[in-house]
Enzyme design. Structure first.
Site, PDB file in Angstrom:
ATOM      1  N   HIS A  39      -1.301   0.134  -9.804  1.00 26.02           N
ATOM      2  CA  HIS A  39      -1.915  -0.842  -8.893  1.00 26.02           C
ATOM      3  C   HIS A  39      -2.489  -2.048  -9.657  1.00 26.02           C
ATOM      4  CE1 HIS A  39      -3.897  -1.205  -4.652  1.00 26.02           C
ATOM      5  NE2 HIS A  39      -3.590  -2.390  -5.150  1.00 26.02           N
ATOM      6  N   GLU A  74      -3.507   7.370  -4.463  1.00 24.84           N
ATOM      7  CA  GLU A  74      -3.893   6.877  -5.789  1.00 24.84           C
ATOM      8  C   GLU A  74      -5.385   7.078  -6.080  1.00 24.84           C
ATOM      9  OE1 GLU A  74      -2.271   2.833  -5.048  1.00 24.84           O
ATOM     10  OE2 GLU A  74      -4.301   2.102  -5.286  1.00 24.84           O
ATOM     11  N   ARG A  93       0.866  -1.179   0.000  1.00 25.07           N
ATOM     12  CA  ARG A  93       0.000   0.000   0.000  1.00 25.07           C
ATOM     13  C   ARG A  93       0.901   1.226   0.000  1.00 25.07           C
ATOM     14  NH1 ARG A  93      -3.312  -2.933  -1.509  1.00 25.07           N
ATOM     15  NH2 ARG A  93      -5.338  -3.466  -0.611  1.00 25.07           N
TER      16      ARG A  93
HETATM   17  C1  8YV Z   1      -6.707  -5.065  -5.780  1.00 24.41           C
HETATM   18  C2  8YV Z   1      -5.023  -5.385  -3.919  1.00 24.41           C
HETATM   19  O1  8YV Z   1      -6.846  -5.314  -7.116  1.00 24.41           O
HETATM   20  O2  8YV Z   1      -6.146  -7.320  -3.177  1.00 24.41           O
HETATM   21  C3  8YV Z   1      -5.564  -6.290  -2.868  1.00 24.41           C
HETATM   22  O3  8YV Z   1      -5.381  -5.971  -1.677  1.00 24.41           O
HETATM   23  O4  8YV Z   1      -4.327  -4.477  -3.633  1.00 24.41           O
HETATM   24  C4  8YV Z   1      -5.363  -5.635  -5.348  1.00 24.41           C
HETATM   25  O5  8YV Z   1      -5.356  -6.994  -5.587  1.00 24.41           O
HETATM   26  C5  8YV Z   1      -6.845  -3.592  -5.526  1.00 24.41           C
HETATM   27  O6  8YV Z   1      -6.947  -3.346  -4.154  1.00 24.41           O
HETATM   28  C6  8YV Z   1      -8.043  -2.981  -6.226  1.00 24.41           C
HETATM   29  O7  8YV Z   1      -9.243  -3.243  -5.566  1.00 24.41           O
END
Ligand code: 8YV
Length: 327
Positions: free
Chosen positions: A287, A269, A240
């Site tokens: 992302h 973001e 993150r």
């Molecule tokens: C997601 C991610 O695609 O699963 C997670 O925690 O960061 C990614 O796989 C992203 O959060 C978009 O929703």
């Protein structure tokens, strides 16, 4: 019998929508942009369940305004966008999507490491811009990957999948730091050594961040941590954005106090810090670490399975607060 009402807050694969529609009366938001906070609150009125992604914030205030809500099923493994304690306090079930994205996300983490260390994006930009004129011995020379030290901060499922790639695919020395140390047999199987955070930073040729985001993890890579790293090191973040102090990182990259960074996640973001955009030695991706079609289908299916189970009295496959069950 009337079906429970459910909000599907983002576009989802057709087969998953069909599965949900068999059980629920759906209110679907199919727009390309996420719902704003007010609209999300309005659309959740009278809904027993919500199918969400990382773009929907589910906080205590929203929960208080949506008393009918019983289950929030997110199509993500990370769940820092959901106030889990507030959900638990209100008896709202939260589920996420672990396991199904582990290998895909680790593949991308490694790809980003390779692209960053070996200056692939920089080379591609230079070539497209007509900057490839000749050859010289140090032209776009990057950092070695095979045989180097892979340092992993956060040794959950994705961290371990990265360790396997590094150790067995690229003959890397793997060190890691985590809140809790892995059992000795798991460490042995991964060929990974537990170290303190300081040693991790000092020894890293490639530091990969895969820890969950929390208040404690906020800016846990900032100026002081970057100052401990080698000037030849690369930093990769697939966790993150808020884990890294982006201004401090941009300064370290600009002054070549570390060599390069690869970032798939950003603090604000989809906005990207302009200081990062201005630098050549950072690879920036939007992302997409879990973004393959099979994996995104699997994530959506798992979120839907959770929602169906939660609202039909069955046991959801991947609950985060099973103590609220049965609903
Ligand atoms: C997601 C991610 O695609 O699963 C997670 O925690 O960061 C990614 O796989 C992203 O959060 C978009 O929703």
């Amino acid at each position: 019998m009337t079906k429970p009402k459910v909000l599907v807050a983002r576009r989802a694969p057709a087969e998953v929508l069909a599965q949900l529609a068999a059980h629920f009366e759906l209110d679907r938001h199919d727009g390309e942009s996420p719902l704003g906070a007010d609209e999300l609150r309005a659309r959740l009125q009278g809904k027993a369940g919500a199918f969400v992604t990382g773009t929907e914030r589910i906080g205590a205030e929203l929960l208080a305004a949506c008393p009918d809500l019983k289950a929030v099923c997110t199509m993500t493994v990370g769940h820092n966008h959901i106030d889990l304690a507030a959900c638990t306090a209100r008896g709202v079930l939260v589920t996420n999507t672990p396991d199904v994205l582990t290998e895909t996300t680790a593949d991308f983490g490694f790809a980003l490491l390779m692209a960053t260390a070996r200056r692939m994006a920089e080379g591609e930009r230079l070539l497209r811009d007509g900057g490839w004129k000749s050859w010289s011995w140090d032209f776009l020379a990057g950092a070695e990957v095979h045989g180097s030290t892979l340092a992993i901060l956060g040794m959950g499922r994705i961290g371990q999948a990265l360790a396997r790639r590094g150790r067995f695919g690229f003959g890397m020395r793997v060190i890691y730091h985590n809140r809790s140390r892995l059992p000795a047999d798991t460490e042995a199987a991964l060929g990974a050594r537990y170290v303190g955070k300081d040693e991790l930073l000092r020894e890293a040729d490639h530091l990969v961040l895969v820890l969950p985001y929390s208040a404690e993890a906020h800016h846990c890579i900032a100026a002081a941590e970057l100052a401990r790293m080698k000037p030849t090191a690369t930093l990769i973040n697939i966790a993150r954005g808020g884990i890294v102090d982006e201004d401090a990182l941009a300064a370290a990259l600009r002054e070549r106090r570390i060599a390069a960074a690869g970032l798939d996640v950003f603090e604000g973001e989809p906005r990207v810090n302009p200081a990062l955009l201005a630098l050549p030695n950072v690879v920036l991706t939007p992302h997409i670490a879990s973004a393959t079609l099979p994996t995104r289908h699997a994530m959506a299916r798992l979120a839907a399975d959770n929602l169906v189970a939660a609202l039909t009295g069955a046991t959801p496959p991947t609950p985060l607060n099973p103590e609220v069950l049965p609903l």
